[in-house]
Design a protein around this motif. Structure first.
Motif, PDB file in Angstrom:
ATOM      1  N   VAL A  96       1.287 -17.778 -43.541  1.00 58.41           N
ATOM      2  CA  VAL A  96       2.183 -18.478 -44.446  1.00 58.41           C
ATOM      3  C   VAL A  96       3.011 -19.438 -43.601  1.00 58.41           C
ATOM      4  N   SER A  97       3.140 -20.698 -44.056  1.00 54.44           N
ATOM      5  CA  SER A  97       3.912 -21.699 -43.315  1.00 54.44           C
ATOM      6  C   SER A  97       4.432 -22.763 -44.282  1.00 54.44           C
ATOM      7  N   GLN A  98       5.095 -23.742 -43.738  1.00 49.27           N
ATOM      8  CA  GLN A  98       5.672 -24.867 -44.492  1.00 49.27           C
ATOM      9  C   GLN A  98       6.805 -24.461 -45.425  1.00 49.27           C
ATOM     10  N   LEU A  99       7.365 -23.260 -45.238  1.00 45.49           N
ATOM     11  CA  LEU A  99       8.510 -22.843 -46.042  1.00 45.49           C
ATOM     12  C   LEU A  99       9.729 -23.682 -45.663  1.00 45.49           C
ATOM     13  N   THR A 100      10.561 -23.997 -46.641  1.00 49.11           N
ATOM     14  CA  THR A 100      11.817 -24.703 -46.380  1.00 49.11           C
ATOM     15  C   THR A 100      12.958 -23.912 -46.999  1.00 49.11           C
ATOM     16  N   ASP A 101      14.098 -23.900 -46.323  1.00 47.95           N
ATOM     17  CA  ASP A 101      15.270 -23.229 -46.867  1.00 47.95           C
ATOM     18  C   ASP A 101      15.660 -23.880 -48.195  1.00 47.95           C
ATOM     19  N   ILE A 102      16.204 -23.078 -49.083  1.00 45.65           N
ATOM     20  CA  ILE A 102      16.618 -23.573 -50.398  1.00 45.65           C
ATOM     21  C   ILE A 102      18.145 -23.576 -50.454  1.00 45.65           C
ATOM     22  N   ALA A 103      18.725 -24.761 -50.507  1.00 45.39           N
ATOM     23  CA  ALA A 103      20.173 -24.915 -50.654  1.00 45.39           C
ATOM     24  C   ALA A 103      20.444 -25.279 -52.113  1.00 45.39           C
ATOM     25  N   LEU A 104      20.997 -24.348 -52.856  1.00 48.23           N
ATOM     26  CA  LEU A 104      21.199 -24.551 -54.293  1.00 48.23           C
ATOM     27  C   LEU A 104      22.441 -25.376 -54.619  1.00 48.23           C
ATOM     28  N   GLY A 105      23.327 -25.536 -53.668  1.00 53.45           N
ATOM     29  CA  GLY A 105      24.540 -26.307 -53.920  1.00 53.45           C
ATOM     30  C   GLY A 105      25.582 -25.496 -54.662  1.00 53.45           C
ATOM     31  N   ASN A 106      26.601 -26.180 -55.145  1.00 53.28           N
ATOM     32  CA  ASN A 106      27.695 -25.533 -55.879  1.00 53.28           C
ATOM     33  C   ASN A 106      27.404 -25.522 -57.374  1.00 53.28           C
ATOM     34  N   TYR A 107      27.864 -24.473 -57.998  1.00 54.04           N
ATOM     35  CA  TYR A 107      27.689 -24.325 -59.439  1.00 54.04           C
ATOM     36  C   TYR A 107      28.537 -25.338 -60.198  1.00 54.04           C
ATOM     37  N   VAL A 108      27.918 -25.975 -61.158  1.00 59.81           N
ATOM     38  CA  VAL A 108      28.591 -26.868 -62.101  1.00 59.81           C
ATOM     39  C   VAL A 108      28.300 -26.298 -63.490  1.00 59.81           C
ATOM     40  N   PRO A 109      29.332 -26.010 -64.275  1.00 58.70           N
ATOM     41  CA  PRO A 109      29.095 -25.397 -65.588  1.00 58.70           C
ATOM     42  C   PRO A 109      28.088 -26.185 -66.431  1.00 58.70           C
ATOM     43  N   GLY A 110      27.251 -25.408 -67.133  1.00 61.49           N
ATOM     44  CA  GLY A 110      26.293 -26.021 -68.045  1.00 61.49           C
ATOM     45  C   GLY A 110      24.837 -25.845 -67.649  1.00 61.49           C
ATOM     46  N   ALA A 111      24.578 -25.242 -66.488  1.00 53.49           N
ATOM     47  CA  ALA A 111      23.175 -25.108 -66.074  1.00 53.49           C
ATOM     48  C   ALA A 111      23.006 -24.002 -65.039  1.00 53.49           C
ATOM     49  N   ASP A 112      21.786 -23.480 -64.974  1.00 58.92           N
ATOM     50  CA  ASP A 112      21.409 -22.557 -63.900  1.00 58.92           C
ATOM     51  C   ASP A 112      21.327 -23.344 -62.593  1.00 58.92           C
ATOM     52  N   LEU A 113      21.374 -22.635 -61.473  1.00 58.61           N
ATOM     53  CA  LEU A 113      21.065 -23.251 -60.185  1.00 58.61           C
ATOM     54  C   LEU A 113      19.601 -22.950 -59.887  1.00 58.61           C
ATOM     55  N   VAL A 114      18.809 -23.997 -59.635  1.00 58.55           N
ATOM     56  CA  VAL A 114      17.361 -23.845 -59.429  1.00 58.55           C
ATOM     57  C   VAL A 114      16.961 -24.609 -58.178  1.00 58.55           C
ATOM     58  N   GLY A 115      16.145 -23.980 -57.353  1.00 61.38           N
ATOM     59  CA  GLY A 115      15.633 -24.645 -56.154  1.00 61.38           C
ATOM     60  C   GLY A 115      14.219 -24.199 -55.864  1.00 61.38           C
ATOM     61  N   ASN A 116      13.504 -25.026 -55.093  1.00 63.78           N
ATOM     62  CA  ASN A 116      12.096 -24.757 -54.789  1.00 63.78           C
ATOM     63  C   ASN A 116      11.815 -24.890 -53.310  1.00 63.78           C
ATOM     64  N   SER A 117      10.810 -24.167 -52.856  1.00 60.69           N
ATOM     65  CA  SER A 117      10.284 -24.320 -51.506  1.00 60.69           C
ATOM     66  C   SER A 117       8.770 -24.427 -51.604  1.00 60.69           C
ATOM     67  N   PRO A 118       8.202 -25.466 -50.993  1.00 59.37           N
ATOM     68  CA  PRO A 118       6.745 -25.510 -50.931  1.00 59.37           C
ATOM     69  C   PRO A 118       6.273 -24.442 -49.950  1.00 59.37           C
ATOM     70  N   VAL A 119       5.011 -24.112 -50.029  1.00 63.12           N
ATOM     71  CA  VAL A 119       4.446 -23.129 -49.107  1.00 63.12           C
ATOM     72  C   VAL A 119       2.991 -23.484 -48.839  1.00 63.12           C
ATOM     73  N   CYS A 120       2.580 -23.243 -47.606  1.00 63.01           N
ATOM     74  CA  CYS A 120       1.167 -23.388 -47.222  1.00 63.01           C
ATOM     75  C   CYS A 120       0.619 -21.988 -46.983  1.00 63.01           C
ATOM     76  N   ILE A 121      -0.455 -21.649 -47.681  1.00 58.27           N
ATOM     77  CA  ILE A 121      -1.139 -20.376 -47.488  1.00 58.27           C
ATOM     78  C   ILE A 121      -2.495 -20.684 -46.856  1.00 58.27           C
ATOM     79  N   TYR A 122      -2.729 -20.090 -45.690  1.00 54.91           N
ATOM     80  CA  TYR A 122      -4.014 -20.244 -45.000  1.00 54.91           C
ATOM     81  C   TYR A 122      -4.752 -18.913 -45.056  1.00 54.91           C
TER      82      TYR A 122
END
Length: 182
Positions: free
Chosen positions: A51-77
């Motif tokens: 498993v490689s190509q993972l990136t840290d997920i920084a969700l930032g600060n909460y702003v009312p009105g929405a969930d906090l959502v983040g993504n990391s790509p991944v390479c599976i060999y």
């Protein structure tokens, strides 16, 4: 008993002949012109995964009105054939998907994890901490860093707005561990 001993002797002779057919050959006597010998070279390849190509997920600060959502790509060999299985565990109590506050009050902020065995979010499925997700496809079989094909999976993390509203003011962090097996 004699029949069994004869069979054992015959089987031993066959094994010796087979072993000698794989062994190096060396000339019996020296010559003045040339000498030739043969040897067998063998190698093995295990079923490897990475498993490689993972990136840290920084969700930032909460702003009312929405969930906090983040993504990391991944390479599976995977150099073997067939599907792979993937397991996620969090760093919270009992490996839960939670972020811990930095003031150690302690408060654990829960999050959810979705996984897709292709790039992007389409087709993602919810995962449970410590539960193996089997039958995953799309692993790169030729390049351990997915340099030729690009990333082939996606991890999505979501903190629900209701959980954010209930959390004390602080900074939260945690580790999501990803394990793949053939």
């Amino acid at each position: 008993m004699k029949y069994q001993l004869r069979n054992l002797a015959a089987a031993s002779a066959v094994c010796l002949l087979a072993a000698n057919s794989m062994a190096a050959t060396n000339p019996a006597t020296p010559t003045t012109v040339s000498s030739t010998g043969d040897l067998t070279i063998t190698a093995g390849m295990q079923d490897l995964v990475r498993v490689s190509q993972l990136t840290d997920i920084a969700l930032g600060n909460y702003v009312p009105g929405a969930d906090l959502v983040g993504n990391s790509p991944v390479c599976i060999y995977r150099n073997g054939t067939g599907n792979y299985a993937i397991t996620f565990t969090g760093s919270g109590t009992a490996s839960a998907f939670t972020l811990l506050d930095t003031l150690n009050t302690p408060y654990e902020l829960p999050y959810t994890v979705n996984y897709n065995d292709a790039a992007g979010n389409a087709g993602e499925v919810a995962v449970t901490s410590g539960t193996q997700l089997t039958g995953q496809t799309g692993g790169d079989g030729t390049d351990i860093d997915c340099a030729n094909t690009g990333v082939n999976g996606n991890i999505e993390v979501t903190i629900a707005e209701a959980d954010l509203q209930a959390a004390p003011v602080d900074t939260y962090s945690g580790v999501l561990t990803v394990v793949i097996v053939p």
